[in-house]
Design a protein around this motif. Structure first.
Motif, short mmCIF file in Angstrom:
data_model
loop_
_atom_site.label_atom_id
_atom_site.label_comp_id
_atom_site.label_asym_id
_atom_site.label_seq_id
_atom_site.Cartn_x
_atom_site.Cartn_y
_atom_site.Cartn_z
N ARG A 1 43.62 72.22 45.71
CA ARG A 1 43.66 70.92 46.20
C ARG A 1 44.10 69.90 45.43
O ARG A 1 43.56 69.87 44.15
CB ARG A 1 42.38 70.74 47.26
CG ARG A 1 42.07 71.67 48.10
CD ARG A 1 40.60 71.25 48.77
NE ARG A 1 40.36 72.20 49.77
CZ ARG A 1 40.84 72.21 51.09
NH1 ARG A 1 41.91 71.43 51.38
NH2 ARG A 1 40.66 73.17 51.85
N GLU B 1 47.10 66.25 44.93
CA GLU B 1 47.84 65.06 45.31
C GLU B 1 49.08 65.56 44.99
O GLU B 1 49.55 66.00 43.92
CB GLU B 1 47.47 63.58 44.96
CG GLU B 1 46.14 63.25 45.38
CD GLU B 1 45.66 62.14 44.53
OE1 GLU B 1 46.42 61.36 43.84
OE2 GLU B 1 44.64 61.61 44.96
N SER C 1 48.56 68.55 50.09
CA SER C 1 47.23 68.39 49.30
C SER C 1 46.88 69.85 49.21
O SER C 1 45.61 70.00 48.69
CB SER C 1 46.48 67.39 50.00
OG SER C 1 46.04 67.83 51.16
#
Length: 924
Positions: free
Chosen positions: A27, A29, A58
């Motif tokens: 996970r 950005e 993400s």
């Protein structure tokens, strides 16, 4: 050119640790705009892009691959954002090894397995692999041979996958040296594994649930794909159709070539069989050739042929080869038994033993023939030693007369230092005794000493070969190069195991040697329980010091020879102890024998006096001790590694006491000679020394000695012993490192002085009492009265008679020893003066004439013996004069002086002896 999006940033991973191929969820950005935008994904340095599945910007799902690093970052690379960063890391765990019976939710790759039985790499499936360590503890291979374990666990196996698995065999083979605590840990591991399996398939399904789901999804996808492609037909599926085609092709091929291939295989097998028979025809003749070569003794040829046959046919599966090779093995086994019998034969030379051991080693004889030979040689040596003892004991019992010359040699005809005063003559006798031994030595040697000589020679003839055989066993020179390389590891283990056994063998051999020697030489030093085994010598008498010294030399040579073989000193310590005990016993026996010889010195006294008043007895006594100490010189000398004879305080005390006993025995001999009755003295051997003056006056006429003369001779000898002999003997003791010399000297001197004083008092009593007893009757002879007497006309006869008696004592002492004269006459004068003083003090009163007469006689006696006056005698004369009235007139003094001069003039001849003594004393 600037990018349109920010670089990817990984902010989390689940799970954050795991083994390779673990499915993880990443996970973060800016992880990409789609699957095509994701161009790179590494976890711990391993590229995981192939397994990556982009879910969203993400979230990414992938599997962790095999990485070099245990811990590292998660780096995502996209086309739109470039290479990203990570704020978290992933820890890669080592995968747990899966056993052959463990369930697994993933596919386990096949691995290469090294088969120790065939020495070949084989690719085999995992289910056939055996786990290396089922107990989970360190494996320590035992030293037990595989053959011994197979014999112990017949029909069983140490392979735990086998139906006949034996847990005891497995533990002995792999954990014989494992501690109890480690075995407890192994039990805990087994329990843990059992609990894991007991959880059942539920735990297995839970652990691999995701794998099952993935497999199910894959199968469903394949099925949908096949349906979409329209592969389902009336005839069946595509795979079914393909299988039918392949089976028909295989059957057709077999039908076409089956007959041709069968004939070819048969021809090839026949041709191969003929080639093998032609090539290895030596095998069929080998059994007969082995028998012929064994009869000829060509063992090397047999061994070479056997090695060839073994390398070619040892593991053959051909029945005919097996049959003939079995015949070869039968004859080789017979050869092994023949060589082993020859190896264990005794006696045999070291060369033959090495040769047979090498043959047996090349033939791969089971067991350890070299060690069997060492054990047989050890038993043979022990048997020889005991047989030697039994033979000598039996010979002694059968021919006891052979022992008599030895006894005569030691006790009667042994060279004596007492027969003559001359040292030269004594040396000549000893040299003639030693030179006469060469022809009759063996005949005169005692059985026990001869046995020890034979025993030591036997040990020295056998033990070196025994020791050399062991050294060759240790360094491997007993075996050929081939056998040495093949059995080096096993033999090194055997050597370590055999070292303690060999040490026990050497100790047993040394123990038997020492015990047998002790039983013969020192029977009292062995225990009662060992007397029958090591003793049995029915001899009452003890060996003399001469033979014990000879035995010491024999045992010393044995020890030196064994030391030269580099046998460890701790194994030879018992021989050192035997040497020390023999040396101590030799010293004791020699000193006891010396005391016995000295006791017989009294019989050899010839009473011949030299110019110094001595007989030959003191010199004989000193020479006897000197010769005894000289005979102990080699025994008392310490060889390298030997301890001093006097190291033990008990030995020091015993030797000191024996030395004192020797001195006191001689002192007792002197006492016996001085008190011997006249009838017991043999004077037939007396002779006159023409160089001496008149020794005993008229005794030359009848060659007889009185008790007083014997006392004087013994006193003279005592003086010489005190001043010279005893001091010389002390120096000889010190020269030979005797201990307690000061005590020996003090005790001996005290005993000698006591005897001297006692004999001197006896002599004084014999000589002084008659003189003293004659004074009072002589004074009052003819009813003489000091109160009423005539004027003095000279010295009366009683005093002259006393002087003549004193002169006779002087003459008797002087003829024996001039040095005794002052000592004897001083005591006689003391006794006479004391008696005269007593008589004068007993007189109540003196007349004028009586006082003058008494003063005349007292002064005449005093002036005559003035040379021998002592403080005691001077005091007695003074007291006697003080008891007399003083002379009042000058006429009396003049008359006294005239009468004294007249007395000295008239007895000038008789008084000359006192004057000569005076001049002699003045010169000295």
């Amino acid at each position: 050119m600037s990018r349109s999006r920010q670089p990817p940033l990984v902010t989390g991973i689940s799970p954050n640790e795991g083994i390779p191929w673990t499915k993880v969820t990443i996970r973060g950005e800016n992880l990409g705009t789609g699957p095509t935008d994701l161009i790179g994904l590494t976890i711990c340095g391993h590229n995981c892009l192939l397994t990556a599945e982009w879910m969203s910007a993400s979230k990414i799902v992938c599997r962790v691959g095999q990485a070099k690093n245990d811990k590292g970052d998660i780096i995502v690379t996209t086309k739109s954002g470039g290479r990203g960063t990570s704020t978290v890391s992933f820890k890669l765990l080592k995968p747990e090894k899966i056993g052959i019976l463990d369930q697994s939710a993933v596919w386990v790759d096949e691995m290469n397995y090294y088969d120790m039985r065939t020495d070949r790499n084989k690719g085999i499936p995992p289910l056939s692999l055996r786990p290396a360590n089922p107990l989970g503890i360190e494996i320590e291979k035992s030293k037990f041979s595989q053959k011994d374990l197979e014999m112990l666990f017949h029909g069983m196996s140490a392979d735990f996958t086998s139906e006949n698995f034996s847990a005891a065999w497995y533990l002995i083979e792999n954990h014989s040296n494992t501690s109890f605590e480690q075995l407890k840990m192994a039990v805990a591991n087994l329990k843990r594994q059992a609990n894991k399996k007991s959880e059942g398939s539920l735990a297995y399904v839970k652990g691999g649930l995701s794998t099952f789901f993935e497999a199910q999804d894959a199968l469903s996808a394949i099925h949908q794909k096949l349906e979409a492609d329209g592969t389902e037909k009336v005839e069946g599926s595509m795979t079914q159709k393909l299988e039918n085609v392949l089976n028909r092709a295989s059957n057709t091929a077999d039908t076409l070539f089956q007959e041709v291939l069968g004939r070819k295989d048969k021809a090839d097998s026949t041709r191969n069989a003929l080639n093998v028979l032609q090539r290895f025809k030596l095998l069929f003749n080998l059994p007969l050739n082995i028998e012929r070569n064994i009869q000829k003794g060509d063992y090397d040829v047999v061994i070479n042929d056997y090695e060839k046959a073994k390398s070619l046919f040892g593991k053959t599966e051909v029945q005919v080869f097996k049959k003939y090779y079995a015949e070869v093995e039968t004859r080789i086994e017979a050869l092994r038994e023949l060589l082993l019998d020859k190896l264990l034969e005794t006696p045999s030379s070291l060369h033959d033993q090495k040769r047979h051991i090498r043959y047996l080693s090349d033939l791969h004889t089971p067991g350890d023939p070299a060690w069997q030979c060492i054990g047989a040689q050890h038993k043979w040596i022990l048997q020889l030693m005991h047989s030697c003892k039994e033979g000598y004991v039996k010979d002694l019992k059968a021919n006891p007369g052979l022992h008599s010359p030895m006894l005569d040699l030691d006790n009667d005809t042994r060279p004596s230092v007492l027969g003559h005063l001359s040292q030269t003559a004594s040396l000549k006798r000893r040299s003639s005794f030693q030179s006469g031994r060469d022809d009759t030595w063996r005949y005169k040697t005692p059985h026990r000493v001869a046995f020890v000589e034979k025993l030591t020679k036997l040990v020295l003839s056998q033990l070196p070969n025994f020791w050399k055989l062991w050294i060759s066993y240790v360094n491997g020179s007993l075996f050929s190069e081939t056998a040495e390389k093949s059995g080096q590891v096993e033999r090194s283990k055997n050597v370590r195991q055999r070292q303690n056994d060999l040490k026990k063998m050497i100790q047993e051999a040394m123990h038997s040697l020492v015990k047998l020697a002790r039983g013969a030489l020192l029977p009292l030093s062995i225990r009662d329980g060992e007397a029958k085994q090591y003793g049995g010598w029915e001899v009452k008498g003890e060996l003399s010091g001469q033979w014990l010294a000879h035995a010491v030399q024999t045992v010393r040579l044995t020890h030196e020879s064994l030391t030269a073989l580099e046998i460890p000193n701790d194994l030879l310590q018992t021989i050192q102890d035997l040497i020390l005990d023999l040396r101590v016993r030799c010293v004791m026996v020699t000193l006891q024998h010396t005391a016995e010889e000295i006791k017989r010195l009294a019989e050899k006294e010839d009473w011949i006096v030299d110019n110094e008043g001595l007989t030959s007895l003191p010199c004989q006594f000193e020479q006897c001790i000197v010769c005894s100490l000289q005979s102990l010189k080699g025994v008392l000398e310490c060889k390298p590694g030997e301890a001093s004879v006097f190291q033990q305080p008990k030995t020091q005390e015993e030797v000191c006491q024996l030395s004192i006993n020797i001195m006191q025995v001689f002192i007792y001999c002197l006492e016996q000679l001085s008190t011997k009755p006249d009838a017991d003295i043999d004077t037939t051997h007396l002779s006159v020394d023409v160089s001496s003056p008149d020794l005993f006056g008229s005794i030359h006429e009848d060659f007889s000695l009185t008790s007083e003369q014997r006392l004087l001779i013994v006193l003279s000898n005592c003086c010489f012993l005190e001043r010279h002999t005893f001091l010389n003997i002390a120096e000889h003791f010190e020269k030979h490192n005797f201990q307690g010399i000061e005590k020996i000297t003090q005790v001996s001197m005290a005993s000698l002085k006591e005897l001297d004083q006692r004999l001197f008092e006896n002599y004084i009593e014999l000589k002084a009492d008659p003189i003293v007893g004659s004074l009072e009757p002589g004074i009052y002879a003819g009813y003489f009265d000091w109160k009423d007497c005539l004027p003095p006309t000279g010295v009366r006869n009683y005093l002259k008679e006393a002087l003549v008696n004193i002169i006779a004592v002087h003459a008797e002492v002087f003829t024996v020893s001039k040095e005794l004269v002052p000592r004897v006459l001083s005591k006689v004068v003391e006794a006479v003066s004391e008696e005269l003083s007593r008589l004068m003090q007993c007189v109540s009163s003196f007349s004028r004439n009586g006082a003058l007469q008494a003063r005349l006689e007292i002064c005449a006696l005093r002036d005559t013996v003035a040379v021998y006056l002592t403080p005691e005698s001077k005091s007695s004369f003074k007291q006697a004069l003080e008891a007399l009235p003083q002379l009042s007139s000058g006429a009396d003094k003049k008359l006294l002086e005239e009468l004294l001069n007249k007395f000295k003039s008239s007895m000038h001849l008789q008084l000359t002896c006192f004057q000569a003594a005076s001049s002699t004393m003045m010169k000295t």
